[in-house]
Design a protein around this motif. Structure first.
Motif, PDB file in Angstrom:
ATOM      1  N   UNK A 213      19.740  -0.211  -7.773  1.00  0.00           N
ATOM      2  CA  UNK A 213      20.075  -1.075  -8.901  1.00  0.00           C
ATOM      3  C   UNK A 213      18.812  -1.495  -9.647  1.00  0.00           C
ATOM      4  N   UNK A 214      17.764  -1.797  -8.884  1.00  0.00           N
ATOM      5  CA  UNK A 214      16.501  -2.200  -9.522  1.00  0.00           C
ATOM      6  C   UNK A 214      15.891  -1.041 -10.305  1.00  0.00           C
ATOM      7  N   UNK A 215      15.966   0.155  -9.764  1.00  0.00           N
ATOM      8  CA  UNK A 215      15.330   1.303 -10.408  1.00  0.00           C
ATOM      9  C   UNK A 215      16.070   1.709 -11.680  1.00  0.00           C
ATOM     10  N   UNK A 221      19.638  -5.343 -13.916  1.00  0.00           N
ATOM     11  CA  UNK A 221      20.928  -4.976 -13.329  1.00  0.00           C
ATOM     12  C   UNK A 221      21.132  -5.703 -12.004  1.00  0.00           C
ATOM     13  N   UNK A 222      20.104  -5.678 -11.176  1.00  0.00           N
ATOM     14  CA  UNK A 222      20.176  -6.371  -9.889  1.00  0.00           C
ATOM     15  C   UNK A 222      20.517  -7.847 -10.103  1.00  0.00           C
ATOM     16  N   UNK A 223      19.855  -8.473 -11.036  1.00  0.00           N
ATOM     17  CA  UNK A 223      20.082  -9.903 -11.295  1.00  0.00           C
ATOM     18  C   UNK A 223      21.496 -10.152 -11.806  1.00  0.00           C
ATOM     19  N   UNK A 227      24.152 -12.499  -9.917  1.00  0.00           N
ATOM     20  CA  UNK A 227      24.778 -13.629 -10.597  1.00  0.00           C
ATOM     21  C   UNK A 227      26.294 -13.569 -10.471  1.00  0.00           C
ATOM     22  N   UNK A 228      26.854 -12.369 -10.556  1.00  0.00           N
ATOM     23  CA  UNK A 228      28.306 -12.211 -10.450  1.00  0.00           C
ATOM     24  C   UNK A 228      28.800 -12.600  -9.060  1.00  0.00           C
ATOM     25  N   UNK A 229      28.126 -12.146  -8.033  1.00  0.00           N
ATOM     26  CA  UNK A 229      28.572 -12.473  -6.681  1.00  0.00           C
ATOM     27  C   UNK A 229      28.304 -13.936  -6.339  1.00  0.00           C
TER      28      UNK A 229
END
Length: 493
Positions: A213-215, A221-223, A227-229
Motif C-alpha cells: 500500500x505504501x509503495x 494510500x496507507x493512511x 483512517x477508514x479502519x
C-alpha cells in the motif's frame, strides 16, 4: 496460499480458504490459467492409491484422480509432474502454463496428480474428524511417490528417466519436500511461491500488504486505509450497527456485542486489500479472478480520492468487489463460517476445500494471517486467538493453541523450514506476494538457487507469458528453463 482460518471464509473459485467470510482465497490457492487456445482437455484418470502409507498392513485403497498429456513425449524424455494442492485439480494446466513450454522443449511426459481429500479425490466416505487424520502433507508426499513408481511401470519408462516436480503455493512446498524426502523418485523440483517455514502467527502477511500500500502512492494510500479502519472501530464502539449494516450491505444485521461477528466483519474488509495485493496485476487475470482489472492501484485510487469520508471510501471498495463477484450482500457472520467449516460431506455445495485446508493449518502449518502486526492499517480485531478459536469450534477442543504450536514445530523439524537441505530445487518468489515471508528469498547454495522477482505477486512465473510482463518476470522464466535443462543433464545423486 493465503492463510488460514476464519480470517478467510468465503471462496474465490476453487476453494481457497475462506476463513471469516473473506471473499478472496485465504491461502495461496493456485488457480488455473485460461485455456486461451481452446485446446482439448485430457479426461479424468484414476490411480488406485493406499489410504494409509504409514501402515503397511493397512490394505485399504481409494481412487485418486490424475491427468496425462503425452503429446510432447518422445522416448528418453523426462517426466514432468504438476502437484495438486488445496483445491480441485484443473486439466487446463495440462495444456497451458509455463511448465507446458518447458515440456514441449524437453519432450516431456506430463502428469497432474490431484491432492487427497480435494476435488474428486476422496479417500474416505466423508470428512469427519476421524477420517481427516489421513489428510496430511506426509501422506500426500507418499501418494506422489507411489504414483511415480506406478507410472514408471505403466508407461515402460527406463530406470534412468528423470522426474521433475512443479508446484505453486502449498504444492510448491510439496515439490521441494518431495525432492527432500524422496530424492530417488524425483530428480529436480521447481518450487514457486512456496511457504517453507510453518508458523502459527503469520503476522508478517499484513506487513507485506502494508508495504504494498505504501509503495503504491507513498504514505497516502496507507493512511487512507488506516483512517477508514479507525473510523470503523469508532462506529463499532459507538454501537452504530444499523448504519454499518446498510453501508457495507451485510447479509445479517451487525451485532456489535458479538465479538466473533465483529472480528469476522473486520477481517473480511481487510481481505479486500489482502487478496488484491496477493494476486496483483501480473497474474490476476490468469488466476481466474472475476475482478481481474481491480488491482492495488484501483483500490488506492478510491481510498485517496477524497470522495466522502474514509469509511465511505472503504464502503466503495467493498461495493466494487461485491459487484465484481456477483455478491448481493456480504455474508460475514461467524456462525455462517462455522457452518461451512463443519460440513463433512464431499457432496455438499459448501465443500470448496475450506474444511480440508483449515484442518491442515490447524494440524500442521498454522499460517494464520492475524492483525497482531503493529504497523498495519487494519486495526486489531482478528488476533491469533480468533483463528485458534475457529480450530477448536470446527474440529474440537483438542485443536487448541498448544496443540497447534506443537504441530507447527513438528512440521519444521520434519522438513527443515527455510533451512531444508536439498539439491536441484529452484525457489521462486515475488516481492508483492505476502507468502514470500515464509519462503526463501536469497540463495544459500548453488544447488538450490532462489529467484526473487521484484514487482510480481503470487505464482506469477507459472502462468503464460504476456507482452506486458515485467522484464524481471520474463528473465525468471528463462532462468528456470536453463536450470531445468542443466539439471536434466546431471546424473542421479
Amino acid at each position: 496460499m493465503r492463510g488460514a482460518v476464519l480470517a478467510a471464509l468465503v471462496v474465490l473459485a476453487v476453494c481457497g480458504s475462506c476463513v471469516g467470510l473473506r471473499r478472496h482465497d485465504v491461502h495461496g490457492l493456485l488457480l488455473p490459467p485460461p485455456n486461451v487456445h481452446n485446446a482439448p482437455l485430457p479426461p479424468d484418470q484414476w490411480f488406485t492409491q493406499k489410504l494409509d502409507h504409514s501402515q503397511p498392513s493397512d490394505l485399504r485403497t481409494w481412487q485418486q484422480r490424475y491427468f496425462t498429456n503425452d503429446s510432447f513425449y518422445k522416448p528418453g524424455g523426462p517426466v514432468f509432474l504438476m502437484i495438486g494442492g488445496e483445491g480441485k485439480a484443473s486439466p487446463v494446466w495440462m495444456v497451458a502454463g509455463q511448465w507446458i513450454e518447458y515440456a514441449r522443449q524437453h519432450n516431456a511426459l506430463c502428469f497432474l496428480l490431484e491432492h487427497r481429500f480435494y476435488g474428486k479425490s476422496h479417500p474416505t466416505e466423508d470428512m469427519n474428524i476421524k477420517n481427516l487424520r489421513f489428510l496430511s502433507s506426509e501422506q500426500a508426499l507418499a501418494d506422489l511417490a507411489a504414483f511415480s513408481a506406478a507410472m514408471n511401470v505403466q508407461h515402460g519408462l527406463d530406470a534412468s528417466t528423470r522426474w521433475v516436480a512443479f508446484g505453486g503455493s502449498y504444492p510448491g512446498s510439496l515439490a521441494a519436500w518431495y525432492r527432500l524426502k524422496y530424492p530417488h523418485m524425483v530428480h529436480a523440483a521447481v518450487s514457486s511461491s512456496a511457504p517453507l517455514h510453518a508458523q502459527t502467527n503469520f503476522y508478517e502477511f499484513l506487513s507485506v500488504v502494508s508495504d504494498a500500500l505504501r509503495s503504491e502512492s507513498g504514505q497516502e494510500c496507507y493512511s487512507g486505509v488506516a483512517a477508514a479502519f479507525s473510523e470503523l472501530e469508532q462506529r463499532i464502539g459507538g454501537g452504530d450497527a444499523g448504519q454499518l449494516t446498510k453501508q457495507f450491505q451485510l447479509c445479517a444485521p451487525l451485532n456489535v456485542s458479538a465479538p466473533e461477528d465483529v472480528s469476522s466483519l473486520v477481517s473480511s474488509l481487510a481481505d479486500l486489500f489482502e487478496g488484491t495485493v496477493q494476486y496483483n496485476k501480473d497474474n490476476r487475470a490468469f488466476e481466474g479472478a472475476k475482478d481481474a482489472n481491480i488491482t492495488v492501484t484501483t483500490l488506492c485510487d478510491i481510498m485517496t480520492s477524497g470522495r466522502g469520508g474514509a469509511l465511505d471510501r472503504l464502503a466503495e471498495v467493498n461495493s466494487l468487489l461485491m459487484t465484481a463477484h456477483g455478491d448481493k450482500c456480504l455474508d460475514y457472520t461467524y456462525e455462517s463460517a462455522m457452518k461451512k467449516m463443519r460440513e463433512e460431506s464431499f457432496d455438499s455445495p459448501d465443500n470448496n476445500g475450506m474444511r480440508q485446508w483449515i484442518y491442515q493449518t490447524c494440524s500442521e502449518f498454522g499460517w494464520y494471517q492475524t492483525s497482531d502486526f503493529v504497523r498495519q492499517p487494519f486495526g486489531h480485531r482478528f488476533p491469533l486467538a480468533f483463528s485458534v478459536q475457529q480450530c477448536v469450534d470446527a474440529y474440537g477442543p483438542k485443536f487448541n493453541k498448544a496443540f497447534i504450536e506443537a504441530a507447527v514445530a513438528a512440521t519444521n523439524v520434519r522438513y527443515g523450514g527455510r533451512g531444508l537441505r536439498v539439491r536441484r530445487v529452484v525457489f521462486i518468489n515475488g516481492s508483492i506476494d505476502p507468502w514470500h515471508a515464509m519462503g526463501r528469498t536469497a540463495t544459500r547454495h548453488r544447488h538450490t538457487p532462489v529467484i526473487y522477482i521484484n514487482g510480481t505477486a503470487h505464482c506469477a512465473n507459472m502462468y503464460p507469458a504476456r507482452a506486458s510482463d515485467l522484464a524481471e518476470l520474463t528473465a525468471a522464466r528463462r532462468r528456470v528453463g536453463r536450470l531445468i535443462t542443466a539439471w536434466l543433464r546431471e546424473s542421479h545423486q
